[in-house]
Design a protein around this motif. Structure first.
Motif, PDB file in Angstrom:
ATOM      1  N   SER A 136       0.846  -1.193   0.000  1.00 50.56           N
ATOM      2  CA  SER A 136       0.000   0.000   0.000  1.00 50.56           C
ATOM      3  C   SER A 136       0.882   1.244   0.000  1.00 50.56           C
ATOM      4  N   PRO A 137       0.725   2.134  -0.977  1.00 44.10           N
ATOM      5  CA  PRO A 137       1.516   3.370  -0.990  1.00 44.10           C
ATOM      6  C   PRO A 137       1.291   4.224   0.261  1.00 44.10           C
ATOM      7  N   ALA A 138       0.161   4.047   0.922  1.00 42.49           N
ATOM      8  CA  ALA A 138      -0.113   4.789   2.152  1.00 42.49           C
ATOM      9  C   ALA A 138       0.871   4.416   3.259  1.00 42.49           C
ATOM     10  N   ASP A 139       1.502   3.244   3.153  1.00 44.16           N
ATOM     11  CA  ASP A 139       2.471   2.791   4.160  1.00 44.16           C
ATOM     12  C   ASP A 139       3.881   3.314   3.907  1.00 44.16           C
ATOM     13  N   ILE A 140       4.074   4.029   2.811  1.00 44.06           N
ATOM     14  CA  ILE A 140       5.406   4.500   2.431  1.00 44.06           C
ATOM     15  C   ILE A 140       5.538   5.991   2.724  1.00 44.06           C
ATOM     16  N   ASP A 141       6.617   6.355   3.410  1.00 46.93           N
ATOM     17  CA  ASP A 141       6.921   7.745   3.754  1.00 46.93           C
ATOM     18  C   ASP A 141       8.276   8.070   3.131  1.00 46.93           C
ATOM     19  N   ALA A 142       8.332   9.086   2.284  1.00 46.53           N
ATOM     20  CA  ALA A 142       9.562   9.434   1.562  1.00 46.53           C
ATOM     21  C   ALA A 142      10.723   9.771   2.492  1.00 46.53           C
ATOM     22  N   SER A 143      10.438  10.137   3.727  1.00 44.86           N
ATOM     23  CA  SER A 143      11.510  10.488   4.659  1.00 44.86           C
ATOM     24  C   SER A 143      12.105   9.265   5.364  1.00 44.86           C
ATOM     25  N   LYS A 144      11.538   8.081   5.115  1.00 46.98           N
ATOM     26  CA  LYS A 144      12.022   6.868   5.781  1.00 46.98           C
ATOM     27  C   LYS A 144      12.846   6.006   4.827  1.00 46.98           C
ATOM     28  N   GLN A 145      13.538   5.029   5.406  1.00 49.24           N
ATOM     29  CA  GLN A 145      14.357   4.106   4.617  1.00 49.24           C
ATOM     30  C   GLN A 145      13.688   2.738   4.584  1.00 49.24           C
TER      31      GLN A 145
END
Length: 145
Positions: free
Chosen positions: A93-102
């Motif tokens: 789910s793209p909702a689980d992805i945060d651009a600031s995380k690795q």
């Protein structure tokens, strides 16, 4: 009269239950396109055949928190039935992805819960999204080696 009331009440309940379910006509485009897929291939350099029943495990993890256990975002398991390289498709789910995380993709091959191969390098699938994902596995030696 009592029986008629019960029949009417049962009919109303059926009508209400039928109306409360999901209506496919009301689905928004966001609901049907919510999941995205990471695709790629897994391979190893050792000249070994896998036993029948070996499984490929792919896991997408959030590894942002230093010193803390990683958070699993998505995982898939596939029964391997042919020669390598092994193709994979992992839905997330793209909702689980945060651009600031690795993030990292981890791959392993097991045979009845015994680890045969595992990925050794960190691979962030979002760092270079235009590149084909290729995960190299390393053979795991017997315990104590």
């Amino acid at each position: 009269m009592n029986r008629q009331c019960l029949l009417v009440f049962a009919g109303v309940l059926l009508l209400v239950a039928g109306c409360s379910g999901p209506n496919q006509d009301d689905e928004s485009p966001d609901a049907t396109q919510a999941m995205q897929t990471l695709t790629g291939e897994v391979f190893y350099l050792e000249r070994r055949y896998l036993p029948a029943g070996a499984k490929l495990h792919i896991t997408l993890k959030d590894v942002s928190k230093v010193g803390a256990p990683s958070t699993v975002i998505a995982t898939s398991t596939t029964l391997l039935a042919r020669a390598q390289p092994y193709q994979f498709a992992l839905e997330y789910s793209p909702a689980d992805i945060d651009a600031s995380k690795q993030y990292t993709l981890h791959a392993s091959i097991t045979f009845y819960e015994e680890l045969l191969f595992t990925s050794a390098k960190k691979l962030d699938p979002f760092k270079h999204p235009e590149e084909t994902i290729r995960i190299q596995l390393k053979m795991v030696g017997p315990p104590g080696e």
